[in-house]
Motif scaffolding. Sequence first.
Motif, PDB file in Angstrom:
ATOM      1  N   LEU A 171       0.817  -1.210   0.000  1.00  0.00           N
ATOM      2  CA  LEU A 171       0.000   0.000   0.000  1.00  0.00           C
ATOM      3  C   LEU A 171       0.852   1.262   0.000  1.00  0.00           C
ATOM      4  O   LEU A 171       0.599   2.199  -0.778  1.00  0.00           O
ATOM      5  CB  LEU A 171      -0.939  -0.007   1.205  1.00  0.00           C
ATOM      6  N   VAL A 172       1.863   1.297   0.859  1.00  0.00           N
ATOM      7  CA  VAL A 172       2.705   2.493   0.949  1.00  0.00           C
ATOM      8  C   VAL A 172       3.456   2.738  -0.352  1.00  0.00           C
ATOM      9  O   VAL A 172       3.495   3.870  -0.860  1.00  0.00           O
ATOM     10  CB  VAL A 172       3.687   2.375   2.133  1.00  0.00           C
ATOM     11  N   SER A 173       4.045   1.701  -0.913  1.00  0.00           N
ATOM     12  CA  SER A 173       4.801   1.878  -2.156  1.00  0.00           C
ATOM     13  C   SER A 173       3.876   2.238  -3.312  1.00  0.00           C
ATOM     14  O   SER A 173       4.222   3.085  -4.150  1.00  0.00           O
ATOM     15  CB  SER A 173       5.597   0.613  -2.482  1.00  0.00           C
ATOM     16  N   GLY A 174       2.694   1.617  -3.364  1.00  0.00           N
ATOM     17  CA  GLY A 174       1.755   1.942  -4.430  1.00  0.00           C
ATOM     18  C   GLY A 174       1.276   3.378  -4.350  1.00  0.00           C
ATOM     19  O   GLY A 174       1.215   4.093  -5.361  1.00  0.00           O
ATOM     20  N   ILE A 175       0.923   3.824  -3.144  1.00  0.00           N
ATOM     21  CA  ILE A 175       0.456   5.204  -2.959  1.00  0.00           C
ATOM     22  C   ILE A 175       1.576   6.196  -3.236  1.00  0.00           C
ATOM     23  O   ILE A 175       1.385   7.207  -3.933  1.00  0.00           O
ATOM     24  CB  ILE A 175      -0.102   5.388  -1.537  1.00  0.00           C
ATOM     25  N   ALA A 176       2.754   5.936  -2.677  1.00  0.00           N
ATOM     26  CA  ALA A 176       3.890   6.851  -2.863  1.00  0.00           C
ATOM     27  C   ALA A 176       4.273   6.964  -4.336  1.00  0.00           C
ATOM     28  O   ALA A 176       4.590   8.058  -4.828  1.00  0.00           O
ATOM     29  CB  ALA A 176       5.081   6.374  -2.033  1.00  0.00           C
ATOM     30  N   ALA A 177       4.244   5.843  -5.046  1.00  0.00           N
ATOM     31  CA  ALA A 177       4.596   5.859  -6.467  1.00  0.00           C
ATOM     32  C   ALA A 177       3.604   6.697  -7.259  1.00  0.00           C
ATOM     33  O   ALA A 177       3.997   7.501  -8.119  1.00  0.00           O
ATOM     34  CB  ALA A 177       4.632   4.425  -6.999  1.00  0.00           C
ATOM     35  N   GLY A 178       2.315   6.531  -6.980  1.00  0.00           N
ATOM     36  CA  GLY A 178       1.309   7.311  -7.686  1.00  0.00           C
ATOM     37  C   GLY A 178       1.427   8.796  -7.406  1.00  0.00           C
ATOM     38  O   GLY A 178       1.363   9.634  -8.327  1.00  0.00           O
ATOM     39  N   LEU A 179       1.600   9.154  -6.136  1.00  0.00           N
ATOM     40  CA  LEU A 179       1.742  10.562  -5.782  1.00  0.00           C
ATOM     41  C   LEU A 179       3.010  11.170  -6.385  1.00  0.00           C
ATOM     42  O   LEU A 179       3.017  12.346  -6.786  1.00  0.00           O
ATOM     43  CB  LEU A 179       1.763  10.716  -4.259  1.00  0.00           C
ATOM     44  N   ALA A 180       4.078  10.384  -6.443  1.00  0.00           N
ATOM     45  CA  ALA A 180       5.316  10.882  -7.031  1.00  0.00           C
ATOM     46  C   ALA A 180       5.139  11.174  -8.521  1.00  0.00           C
ATOM     47  O   ALA A 180       5.630  12.192  -9.030  1.00  0.00           O
ATOM     48  CB  ALA A 180       6.440   9.860  -6.819  1.00  0.00           C
ATOM     49  N   GLN A 181       4.428  10.289  -9.227  1.00  0.00           N
ATOM     50  CA  GLN A 181       4.193  10.514 -10.657  1.00  0.00           C
ATOM     51  C   GLN A 181       3.352  11.763 -10.875  1.00  0.00           C
ATOM     52  O   GLN A 181       3.648  12.589 -11.751  1.00  0.00           O
ATOM     53  CB  GLN A 181       3.485   9.297 -11.251  1.00  0.00           C
ATOM     54  N   VAL A 182       2.307  11.931 -10.077  1.00  0.00           N
ATOM     55  CA  VAL A 182       1.459  13.116 -10.189  1.00  0.00           C
ATOM     56  C   VAL A 182       2.249  14.376  -9.808  1.00  0.00           C
ATOM     57  O   VAL A 182       2.133  15.426 -10.455  1.00  0.00           O
ATOM     58  CB  VAL A 182       0.206  12.967  -9.300  1.00  0.00           C
ATOM     59  N   GLY A 183       3.066  14.260  -8.756  1.00  0.00           N
ATOM     60  CA  GLY A 183       3.882  15.400  -8.346  1.00  0.00           C
ATOM     61  C   GLY A 183       4.845  15.831  -9.433  1.00  0.00           C
ATOM     62  O   GLY A 183       5.059  17.026  -9.655  1.00  0.00           O
ATOM     63  N   LEU A 184       5.439  14.861 -10.129  1.00  0.00           N
ATOM     64  CA  LEU A 184       6.347  15.188 -11.232  1.00  0.00           C
ATOM     65  C   LEU A 184       5.591  15.906 -12.341  1.00  0.00           C
ATOM     66  O   LEU A 184       6.092  16.873 -12.922  1.00  0.00           O
ATOM     67  CB  LEU A 184       6.992  13.907 -11.769  1.00  0.00           C
ATOM     68  N   GLY A 185       4.365  15.431 -12.616  1.00  0.00           N
ATOM     69  CA  GLY A 185       3.567  16.089 -13.646  1.00  0.00           C
ATOM     70  C   GLY A 185       3.235  17.521 -13.278  1.00  0.00           C
ATOM     71  O   GLY A 185       3.293  18.429 -14.122  1.00  0.00           O
ATOM     72  N   LEU A 186       2.879  17.742 -12.016  1.00  0.00           N
ATOM     73  CA  LEU A 186       2.584  19.100 -11.563  1.00  0.00           C
ATOM     74  C   LEU A 186       3.813  19.995 -11.663  1.00  0.00           C
ATOM     75  O   LEU A 186       3.723  21.171 -12.055  1.00  0.00           O
ATOM     76  CB  LEU A 186       2.070  19.061 -10.120  1.00  0.00           C
ATOM     77  N   ALA A 187       4.966  19.457 -11.289  1.00  0.00           N
ATOM     78  CA  ALA A 187       6.196  20.240 -11.337  1.00  0.00           C
ATOM     79  C   ALA A 187       6.569  20.629 -12.765  1.00  0.00           C
ATOM     80  O   ALA A 187       7.141  21.700 -13.005  1.00  0.00           O
ATOM     81  CB  ALA A 187       7.340  19.453 -10.696  1.00  0.00           C
ATOM     82  N   MET A 188       6.223  19.774 -13.713  1.00  0.00           N
ATOM     83  CA  MET A 188       6.557  20.034 -15.114  1.00  0.00           C
ATOM     84  C   MET A 188       5.424  20.740 -15.848  1.00  0.00           C
ATOM     85  O   MET A 188       5.536  21.000 -17.061  1.00  0.00           O
ATOM     86  CB  MET A 188       6.894  18.715 -15.817  1.00  0.00           C
TER      87      MET A 188
END
Length: 298
Positions: A171-188
């Motif tokens: 659960l933690v890795s799945g959630i963190a991975a999804g948030l990281a991908q979205v965060g990268l998109g927001l940053a770009m």
Amino acid sequence: MATCDVCGKQENLPYRCRHCGGTYCGDHRLPEAHDCPGLQNWGDPGGVFDSGFDDSVNDQGRVATARQRVARAGGPLSYFRGNVSYLFLGIIVLVFIAEQIVLATLGQDAFLSIFVLSSRNVWYVWTWVTSVFSHAPFGFYHILGNAIVLFFFGPLTERYVGSRTFAALFLVSGIAAGLAQVGLGLAMGDPTAVLGASGAIMAILGVLTVLNPDLKVYLYFFIPIPIWVLTFGYAALSVAGVFSVDLFGGGVAHFAHLIGLVIGLAYGEYARRQGVRATSQVQFGGGPGGPGRGRGPF
């Protein structure tokens, strides 16, 4: 031959605990040596205070707490001990069916709001979890790839680290991975939406790569390679995909894969330093009433 649920040692004459039903070697046969759930009720091993012979006995000594009852070998959670991989696999299948129903009845907007984590609805906190168990609703390649890895490697990882830790890791890795991908998109400045268990799957491969790097796997079911080659080969593709999306086509959350892998490698190293012992043997399932046996209490 049987395997000790604590240390993984192979035993010709294993001990079976009559309190929790586990299988143990000579070093871990005593209840206190394997953290037996039955120790919680050791003050009343014969059930004397629960026999009803004297209603004046204090309730605190007569009746176990609800938490203790759940933790017993016959409690509701006991079946999932050693079977969390299969539980999550079943949830993934059910969610995939639910996706089809929502799309057919409520439409795409409802589908996005319920199952997809995106930069537009990142504060829909339920999607942090639902997106981990959701997959592309059109076609079976996405869900099939993750399901195969979870089916074959999830139980082995769960046996190494225990069911509770496996559930948290997934659960933690799945959630963190999804948030990281979205965060990268927001940053770009690039609107991003993610769904799928790929980040959690990469975490599983990361743990196995650290604990059992020479574990033999069969690429495309017939090419034998050590698991570290599979893991880092896929990581290399993800790194290339992050910097060259056109090379592999869009729609793949490469950064999420890398974040999941890093989490898995980090936890695998932590578990190795804590003395988790890995074997090359693959066992499926666990828990009383289940197809196999887990590693210690849930």
